[in-house]
Design a protein around this motif. Structure first.
Motif, short mmCIF file in Angstrom:
data_model
loop_
_atom_site.label_atom_id
_atom_site.label_comp_id
_atom_site.label_asym_id
_atom_site.label_seq_id
_atom_site.Cartn_x
_atom_site.Cartn_y
_atom_site.Cartn_z
N THR A 112 0.81 -1.22 0.00
CA THR A 112 0.00 0.00 0.00
C THR A 112 0.85 1.28 0.00
O THR A 112 2.04 1.23 0.30
CB THR A 112 -0.88 0.05 1.28
OG1 THR A 112 0.00 0.27 2.40
CG2 THR A 112 -1.65 -1.24 1.49
N PRO A 113 0.22 2.43 -0.27
CA PRO A 113 0.96 3.70 -0.18
C PRO A 113 1.53 3.93 1.23
O PRO A 113 2.66 4.44 1.36
CB PRO A 113 -0.10 4.75 -0.51
CG PRO A 113 -1.09 4.04 -1.37
CD PRO A 113 -1.13 2.64 -0.86
N GLN A 114 0.79 3.55 2.26
CA GLN A 114 1.31 3.74 3.63
C GLN A 114 2.60 2.93 3.83
O GLN A 114 3.55 3.40 4.44
CB GLN A 114 0.28 3.31 4.68
CG GLN A 114 -0.90 4.25 4.83
CD GLN A 114 -2.08 3.82 3.98
OE1 GLN A 114 -1.92 3.19 2.94
NE2 GLN A 114 -3.29 4.16 4.43
N ASP A 115 2.58 1.69 3.31
CA ASP A 115 3.78 0.85 3.41
C ASP A 115 4.95 1.50 2.67
O ASP A 115 6.09 1.46 3.13
CB ASP A 115 3.51 -0.53 2.81
CG ASP A 115 2.46 -1.31 3.58
OD1 ASP A 115 2.33 -1.09 4.80
OD2 ASP A 115 1.76 -2.14 2.96
N ALA A 116 4.63 2.11 1.52
CA ALA A 116 5.68 2.74 0.72
C ALA A 116 6.36 3.88 1.48
O ALA A 116 7.59 3.98 1.50
CB ALA A 116 5.10 3.26 -0.60
N PHE A 117 5.57 4.71 2.15
CA PHE A 117 6.17 5.84 2.88
C PHE A 117 6.89 5.39 4.15
O PHE A 117 7.84 6.03 4.59
CB PHE A 117 5.13 6.93 3.17
CG PHE A 117 4.89 7.81 1.98
CD1 PHE A 117 5.74 8.87 1.72
CD2 PHE A 117 3.85 7.57 1.11
CE1 PHE A 117 5.55 9.69 0.60
CE2 PHE A 117 3.64 8.38 -0.01
CZ PHE A 117 4.50 9.44 -0.26
N LEU A 118 6.44 4.27 4.72
CA LEU A 118 7.18 3.70 5.85
C LEU A 118 8.57 3.24 5.38
O LEU A 118 9.59 3.57 5.98
CB LEU A 118 6.40 2.51 6.44
CG LEU A 118 6.96 1.94 7.73
CD1 LEU A 118 6.56 2.81 8.93
CD2 LEU A 118 6.49 0.51 7.96
N GLN A 119 8.56 2.50 4.26
CA GLN A 119 9.84 2.01 3.75
C GLN A 119 10.73 3.16 3.29
O GLN A 119 11.95 3.12 3.49
CB GLN A 119 9.60 1.02 2.59
CG GLN A 119 10.91 0.56 1.96
CD GLN A 119 10.77 -0.73 1.19
OE1 GLN A 119 9.87 -1.53 1.44
NE2 GLN A 119 11.68 -0.96 0.26
N TYR A 120 10.12 4.17 2.67
CA TYR A 120 10.89 5.32 2.21
C TYR A 120 11.69 5.94 3.37
O TYR A 120 12.89 6.17 3.28
CB TYR A 120 9.95 6.36 1.60
CG TYR A 120 10.60 7.69 1.30
CD1 TYR A 120 11.66 7.77 0.40
CD2 TYR A 120 10.15 8.86 1.90
CE1 TYR A 120 12.26 8.99 0.11
CE2 TYR A 120 10.74 10.08 1.61
CZ TYR A 120 11.79 10.14 0.73
OH TYR A 120 12.39 11.35 0.46
N GLN A 121 11.01 6.15 4.49
CA GLN A 121 11.67 6.83 5.61
C GLN A 121 12.65 5.92 6.32
O GLN A 121 13.68 6.38 6.83
CB GLN A 121 10.62 7.41 6.56
CG GLN A 121 9.77 8.49 5.87
CD GLN A 121 8.68 9.04 6.76
OE1 GLN A 121 8.89 9.98 7.50
NE2 GLN A 121 7.51 8.43 6.72
N SER A 122 12.36 4.63 6.34
CA SER A 122 13.31 3.68 6.90
C SER A 122 14.57 3.64 6.03
O SER A 122 15.70 3.63 6.53
CB SER A 122 12.66 2.29 6.97
OG SER A 122 13.61 1.31 7.27
N LEU A 123 14.36 3.65 4.72
CA LEU A 123 15.48 3.60 3.78
C LEU A 123 16.38 4.83 3.90
O LEU A 123 17.60 4.71 4.03
CB LEU A 123 14.93 3.49 2.35
CG LEU A 123 15.93 3.60 1.20
CD1 LEU A 123 16.94 2.46 1.24
CD2 LEU A 123 15.21 3.60 -0.15
N THR A 124 15.77 6.03 3.89
CA THR A 124 16.60 7.23 3.88
C THR A 124 17.40 7.36 5.18
O THR A 124 18.57 7.72 5.16
CB THR A 124 15.77 8.51 3.68
OG1 THR A 124 14.83 8.63 4.76
CG2 THR A 124 15.00 8.47 2.37
N ARG A 125 16.76 7.04 6.29
CA ARG A 125 17.48 7.14 7.58
C ARG A 125 18.57 6.10 7.68
O ARG A 125 19.66 6.36 8.19
CB ARG A 125 16.50 7.03 8.74
CG ARG A 125 15.66 8.29 8.90
CD ARG A 125 14.62 8.19 10.00
NE ARG A 125 13.66 9.27 9.89
CZ ARG A 125 13.58 10.31 10.75
NH1 ARG A 125 14.38 10.39 11.78
NH2 ARG A 125 12.68 11.25 10.56
#
Lengths: 254, 478
Positions: free
Chosen positions: B247-260
């Motif tokens: 889902t989009p929510q999962d995508a933004f969770l992964q995005y922020q986990s990835l960048t950090r």
């Protein structure tokens, strides 16, 4: 003959699809595989943690947005009226347009719908607002290469990370925030939210999340000017996208 | 100015070349410590363990439902007006992209950084067809000028110093030498802008893709990902089948986990989300949008018990904490994927199986990678499992197998062990001239061991002797 080859091509493609899905299903059906576990539930909407959040000491959304954007080497003006916002915007644009380059800006259509009177203000200062209908030929693009300033609105902005979300639509080019060396983003207060999770939850609640993500060909989250640390971990700005990003925050009309 | 490491050479040769370069470990240590510290700072401001737990749950759920999610994703990309291609292996992926390029009479391709296309050696394939491929990530551009391969998942030129890059620009672009990174960057901007505007096709990888909406997401700081997905007529995204999120929510969770986890950034400068080709009346954007879904060994990894490694989000955090990576560099691994995660997946990806059987040994099993991983992949356990699988497959070199058998024989009999230890103690101290210096070379046949590593001289007294003395002292004090 040509038809037969084409059919063979299609059959081969669908074979790859079938084989990959079959292998995955076969693997997952084996109770002996150590991973993934059989019973992991999905994260349900509303369960996802808010990664970047507002803090108690944040004075307001505008101040937090400005502080975050500054950390990302961007800048901003917080205006208390639309008149002030227009003034800040024109001032910044004139600062960026030095005497050598063309007095043109690459913009989204209907700038006045973002900030009433802005187009007239720019016209008065002898600045041409360029709103291309199509940028798909090399000629039109080449012509725009000299333009140093891009002006856009935003779909929504997020205070906790100093980010703006840009949506591509017939009037809203991607190029305006990408090709020029300087980008100015207009952010009416109604479009400023605490963080991306708030935006996702709002759309989830009214059932419009899928539409919000996919109804345009492209959504881009922009946080600060283009940068790289590829060379010895040293910061360089304006690698491909804008070297400067300036936001103007202002109360919406009414 | 080429990297001193010949990636085609055998593993042990590569390690020797890396260890013999006196500046390499310094350069890598400085850069990886910087990334590690940035990551720590960005994670200590939030409930980082909760983020890791949610990521692990989301990725495990995704893998468990991967076939259905792939079908849903395909359906949604097509609904958005895009096209989906399935590739079983590297050859098939290359053939698909090659045919697309030919169909559109493509002469020049601009690429944003992509591990997936490195994995299948796409550039080599396209260049054989007379198509020019331009890497546009600043680091990748430097790598391409130097005719090397990336040495880090997120920081491809981490092994190069600025004076080397300056020499390269002087040589290839006739630019006056400078140690100002901004000047080098500005020159690359000018060079690459012309390439973006004249390219016929853009190719990127995919950091993650959303099954529910058919959206491909790429994460960059420079903006080259936006360029390749916006300016050329045709945009192709190449992705491993494990890159989906539901889902989009999962995508933004992964995005922020990835960048950090990758660079310690709360957010990167750009997250570009593409849902199909440009819509009618849109000002810009590609006319065609293609997604290549690539298996290339991944479904087999799942069936063979290595499914956990398919949760990797390619942040590079495990590289930044790995003591082996710091010594041998990404090139020491001789593969697209380096570091602990590379040591696991490189031998498992179909193309690279044969010459990678040494890689599971490129680890001290210290566990730092597992602790750094944002999805908590148990990398040491998988490296051990791989070693086990390789040994039972009788892939281990004969001398090492015999040595291990001898070691087991000696250590399982106390008397034999003590006698052997006494000999070793005297021997190694003799060889080190009764100093504490590590031995660079042991006598044959043990010199095989020291070819890539130092051997410490053994302590003057054994643990047993020390223990006996210590208990004696304590006893008399009573």
């Amino acid at each position: 003959m040509g038809q037969a080859i084409r059919d063979a091509g299609i059959r081969k493609v669908s074979q790859a699809r079938q084989r990959i899905l079959d292998r995955l299903r076969q693997g997952l059906a084996d109770p002996k595989i150590p991973w993934p576990p059989a019973d992991t539930p999905p994260l349900t909407p509303g369960e996802h943690m808010h990664v970047a959040t507002l803090r108690a000491e944040d004075a307001g959304l505008e101040q937090r947005f400005a502080a975050e954007l500054e950390k990302l080497h961007g800048s901003s003006d917080i205006a208390d009226s639309m008149v002030a916002a227009r003034m800040f915007t024109v001032q910044k644009i004139l600062e960026w347009l030095d005497d050598t380059g063309p007095r043109r800006v690459l913009a989204w259509s209907e700038l006045n719908s973002w900030l009433p009177g802005l187009e007239e203000n720019l016209f008065d200062r002898d600045v041409e607002v360029v709103v291309p209908e199509s940028l798909n030929s090399l000629d039109t693009r080449g012509d725009l290469q000299e333009i140093r300033v891009g002006i856009t609105g935003v779909e929504v902005a997020f205070a906790a990370t100093g980010s703006v979300l840009l949506k591509s639509t017939p009037g809203q080019s991607r190029s305006a925030s990408l090709l020029p060396l300087n980008h100015i983003a207009l952010i009416p207060g109604t479009r400023l939210l605490p963080n991306v999770e708030t935006w996702l939850e709002q759309h989830q609640q009214d059932g419009s999340l899928g539409h919000a993500i996919r109804n345009s060909a492209n959504l881009t989250l922009v946080s600060g000017p283009s940068k790289s640390a590829d060379i010895e971990s040293k910061l360089t700005l304006g690698v491909h996208g804008p070297k400067e990003l300036h936001a103007v925050l202002y109360p919406a009309a009414g | 100015m080429r990297s001193r490491i010949d990636i085609e050479a055998p593993f042990k040769t590569r390690v020797k070349q890396a260890v013999d370069d006196p500046l390499l470990a310094d350069t890598l240590t400085r850069a990886t410590l910087h990334l590690k510290e940035q990551k720590r700072l960005s994670l200590e401001e939030l409930e980082s363990q909760r983020l890791r737990d949610q990521m692990r749950q989301m990725k495990a759920h995704t893998l468990r439902n991967l076939p259905e999610l792939l079908e849903r994703f395909e359906h949604n990309v097509v609904m958005n007006g895009g096209q989906v291609h399935w590739a079983e292996d590297a050859d098939e992926a290359n053939r698909i992209i090659g045919e697309l390029a030919e169909r559109h009479h493509v002469r020049k391709v601009v690429k944003s950084k992509s591990m997936a296309t490195e994995e299948i050696h796409l550039n080599r394939h396209l260049e054989a067809k007379g198509i020019t491929c331009v890497e546009t990530d600043l680091g990748e551009y430097i790598i391409q000028l130097a005719a090397e391969i990336p040495s880090h998942i997120v920081a491809p030129v981490i092994h190069k110093r600025i004076d080397e890059i300056s020499d390269l620009f002087a040589d290839k672009l006739s630019m006056p030498r400078t140690l100002d990174p901004q000047a080098l960057c500005a020159r690359a901007r000018v060079e690459l802008r012309q390439e973006f505007l004249s390219a016929d096709m853009g190719i990127s990888g995919c950091n993650f893709a959303i099954a529910d909406t058919g959206t491909v997401c790429i994460v960059t700081n420079e903006g080259n990902g936006r360029m390749v997905s916006t300016l050329p007529r045709v945009y192709v995204a190449v992705m491993g089948i494990e890159k989906l999120v539901p889902t989009p929510q999962d995508a933004f969770l992964q995005y922020q986990s990835l960048t950090r986890s990758a660079t310690g950034q709360r957010v990167t400068v750009y997250l570009s989300m593409t849902s199909g080709p440009r819509r009618p009346e849109d000002v810009d954007g590609p006319e065609e949008f293609h997604v290549v879904l690539m298996d290339n060994g991944r479904s087999r990894m799942l069936a063979d018990g290595y499914g956990e490694s398919l949760m990797c989000i390619r942040c590079g955090a495990c590289l930044n904490v790995c003591p082996v990576y710091r010594q041998i560099s990404g090139h020491g691994y001789g593969n697209t994927y380096s570091g602990p995660i590379g040591a696991v997946i490189s031998p498992l990806l179909s193309e690279e199986m044969a010459h990678n059987k040494d890689l599971p040994y490129a680890s001290t099993l210290c566990g730092a990678c597992r602790d750094a991983c944002p999805v908590q992949i148990d990398l040491p356990k998988m490296l051990l499992n791989l070693r086990h699988d390789l040994v039972s497959g009788r892939n281990m070199p004969g001398t090492e197998r015999r040595a291990m058998q001898g070691f087991v024989g000696v250590t399982s009999r106390p008397a034999a062990y003590q006698a052997a230890a006494r000999v070793a103690r005297t021997g190694t101290r003799l060889l080190s001239g009764f100093g504490d210096r590590n031995l660079r070379r042991l006598p044959p046949p043990l010199h095989h061991w020291t070819r890539q590593r130092d051997f410490p001289p053994m302590a003057k007294q054994s643990f047993r002797e020390w223990w006996a003395k210590r208990s004696g002292t304590r006893g008399s004090a009573k």
